[in-house]
Design an enzyme around this catalytic site. Structure first.
Site, PDB file in Angstrom:
ATOM      1  N   ALA A  39       2.267  -3.545  -9.363  1.00  0.00           N
ATOM      2  CA  ALA A  39       1.217  -3.494  -8.442  1.00  0.00           C
ATOM      3  C   ALA A  39       1.587  -4.706  -7.245  1.00  0.00           C
ATOM      4  CB  ALA A  39      -0.188  -3.905  -8.876  1.00  0.00           C
ATOM      5  N   CYS A  40       2.219  -4.045  -6.076  1.00  0.00           N
ATOM      6  CA  CYS A  40       2.720  -4.920  -5.448  1.00  0.00           C
ATOM      7  C   CYS A  40       1.924  -5.017  -4.048  1.00  0.00           C
ATOM      8  CB  CYS A  40       4.268  -4.571  -5.018  1.00  0.00           C
ATOM      9  SG  CYS A  40       5.248  -4.224  -6.489  1.00  0.00           S
ATOM     10  N   THR A  41       2.371  -5.515  -3.045  1.00  0.00           N
ATOM     11  CA  THR A  41       1.664  -5.813  -1.652  1.00  0.00           C
ATOM     12  C   THR A  41       2.841  -5.715  -0.773  1.00  0.00           C
ATOM     13  OG1 THR A  41      -0.097  -7.067  -2.419  1.00  0.00           O
ATOM     14  CG2 THR A  41       0.145  -6.691  -0.108  1.00  0.00           C
ATOM     15  N   GLU A  93       6.319   0.188  -3.736  1.00  0.00           N
ATOM     16  CA  GLU A  93       5.105   0.053  -3.618  1.00  0.00           C
ATOM     17  C   GLU A  93       4.433   1.147  -4.217  1.00  0.00           C
ATOM     18  OE1 GLU A  93       1.356  -1.862  -2.754  1.00  0.00           O
ATOM     19  OE2 GLU A  93       3.496  -2.758  -1.927  1.00  0.00           O
TER      20      GLU A  93
END
Length: 476
Positions: A10-12, A103
């Site tokens: 879970a990236c940004t 992402e």
């Protein structure tokens, strides 16, 4: 828990066009979030000419593809073990192209029912390895990866970032074989957080949009559109659920709130725009702030409002599970060997420091090539993690000491980049590459020296903070 859960990472991400930055740089950036104790390494793959075509076989799902005989040099941040996948994640190649993948995102049941994900198709762990060394522009990166998805299928729903000195592209793979990509306008930025983000597709604008050739037909034949007047990729292929409003959209909201404070938006809104314009020209440190943020200045900050009922309402951008954070900067008006900077912060972004590495380096600091699943001092990843752990234990007492160090290092490293740029431009090619490698090594060493010094100080001060301490009358 196995590393295969990486598929749910879970990236940004942040993407910025060249006219939106103060110095004309293109910027792509991302936090790689997965596991709090999973070290990343930082390496350089050299340019290689093979006599025969090479074959890539994924250790994760068996995805197999033939590769070109020429492999360009590129930087990368692989996992400490390739047992469950390589996950090289981010880098800049010798042709001045940057890539960050991926992402993680989610598609809805309707579209996955019509075009399921392919179990042995390409996934996150392979994307940088089979794409970045073989592309000469950001657009070419989208085209190559898109062709792979169309031929072999995709095993996951993902977003991928590409950039070169002129263009920034965001690509989204939604289903087994269908994808789109949008060029970020030169005067704009985008913040993405675990949702399919691209909105209206203009099929007549080939300069700014790319897509799987049959995607419009696929949607029409399967009666998947939700509008009679537009082709909104996010709404057709994505999810709009309460979990998105708690987990994903607040991060987009906070990034846009920081870069465009004139906007008044709801953190749980499903209508936040993909493309946004900032109220000011942007710098690297703006992206550093966002990637290290945890809703500072709002009621949702788990550090500043620990006792508040809203402090843990939303998932912050900077997490304990961040493995590394990167900003890939391609700067204008500089020779190719000098223009690319791979800014890398190991461990938790809010507690780390972005170290600048020139993309043309031939090797990385030894401490950046070490570390496994158990703490060891010879690993840069673990040294940054240790400092964060010490701060976490007594945040109110030690937090400001860390912030002061980060501020000091940011200024010092920016000065070093200016000095290195000027000296490097006066050198011939091979001397230039050697000098940039040594300068990048020195930047890494400076960061390690500074955090080791603060770590020693915090360990010393922590010795007297035991709950077994007892204050007695000084007269006794």
């Amino acid at each position: 828990m196995t590393f295969k859960q990486k598929k749910l990472s879970a990236c940004t991400s942040i993407l910025v066009g060249k006219k939106a930055t103060a110095d004309g740089s293109t910027l792509i950036a991302r936090n790689e979030d997965f596991n709090a104790t999973c070290p990343k390494h930082f390496i350089v793959h050299p340019h290689k000419e093979f006599e025969q075509q090479q074959t890539f076989v994924s250790p994760d799902n068996g995805f197999t593809i033939g590769l070109p005989k020429t492999r360009g040099k590129y930087t990368a941040t692989p996992e400490w073990t390739p047992k469950f996948g390589i996950f090289e994640e981010d880098g800049i190649n010798e042709y001045g192209v940057a890539m960050s993948a991926t992402e993680s995102a989610y598609a809805n049941e309707r579209v996955l029912g019509a075009d399921p994900l392919v179990e042995n198709g390409i996934g996150e762990e392979a994307m940088v390895t089979v794409t970045l060394p073989y592309i000469h522009s950001a657009r070419e990166g989208v085209a190559r990866l898109g062709a792979i998805v169309e031929k072999y299928g995709a095993s996951e729903t993902n977003g991928i970032l590409f950039s070169d000195k002129d263009d920034v592209w965001y690509m989204e793979i939604a289903t087994g074989h269908h994808w789109v990509a949008q060029r970020i306008p030169e005067d704009a930025y985008a913040v993405v957080a675990n949702q399919l983000a691209i909105q209206n597709i203009d099929f007549d604008d080939s300069k700014n949009f790319m897509y799987a050739p049959r995607i419009a037909t696929f949607v029409q034949e399967n009666k998947l559109n939700v509008s009679r007047t537009e082709f909104n990729f996010r709404k057709i292929f994505g999810t709009q659920e309460l979990s998105d409003e708690i987990y994903s959209t607040p991060r987009v909201w906070y990034g846009q709130k920081y870069l465009t404070p004139s906007l008044k938006q709801d953190p749980m809104s499903e209508e936040l725009p993909f493309i946004q314009r900032a109220d000011r020209l942007l710098h690297n440190d703006d992206l550093e702030y966002i990637l290290g943020s945890h809703f500072q200045g709002t009621a949702y900050d788990p550090l500043g409002n620990a006792d508040s009922s809203t402090s843990k309402k939303f998932r912050p951008i900077s997490l304990a599970k961040t493995q590394e954070s990167h900003i890939l900067q391609i700067r204008p008006d500089l020779p190719l060997e000098i223009s690319g900077l791979h800014w890398l912060a190991l461990g938790v972004t809010a507690q780390s420091v972005f170290i600048p590495f020139y993309a043309s380096i031939t090797d990385t600091h030894p401490a950046y090539q070490k570390g496994n699943g158990t703490y060891s001092f010879d690993s840069a990843y673990w040294r940054y993690k240790l400092l964060g752990i010490l701060v976490d234990a007594h945040y109110k007492k030690f937090g400001e000491k860390l912030h002061s160090l980060q501020k000091e290092l940011r200024a010092h490293l920016k000065t070093r980049v200016h000095q290195t740029d000027n000296k490097a431009q006066k050198l011939t090619h091979q001397k230039q590459i050697t000098f940039l490698t040594e300068a990048s090594y020195a930047n890494a060493q400076l960061g390690l020296d500074k955090i080791d010094k603060l770590t020693a100080q915090l360990i010393t001060e922590s010795a007297d903070l035991s709950p077994l301490n007892f204050q007695i009358d000084e007269n006794l």
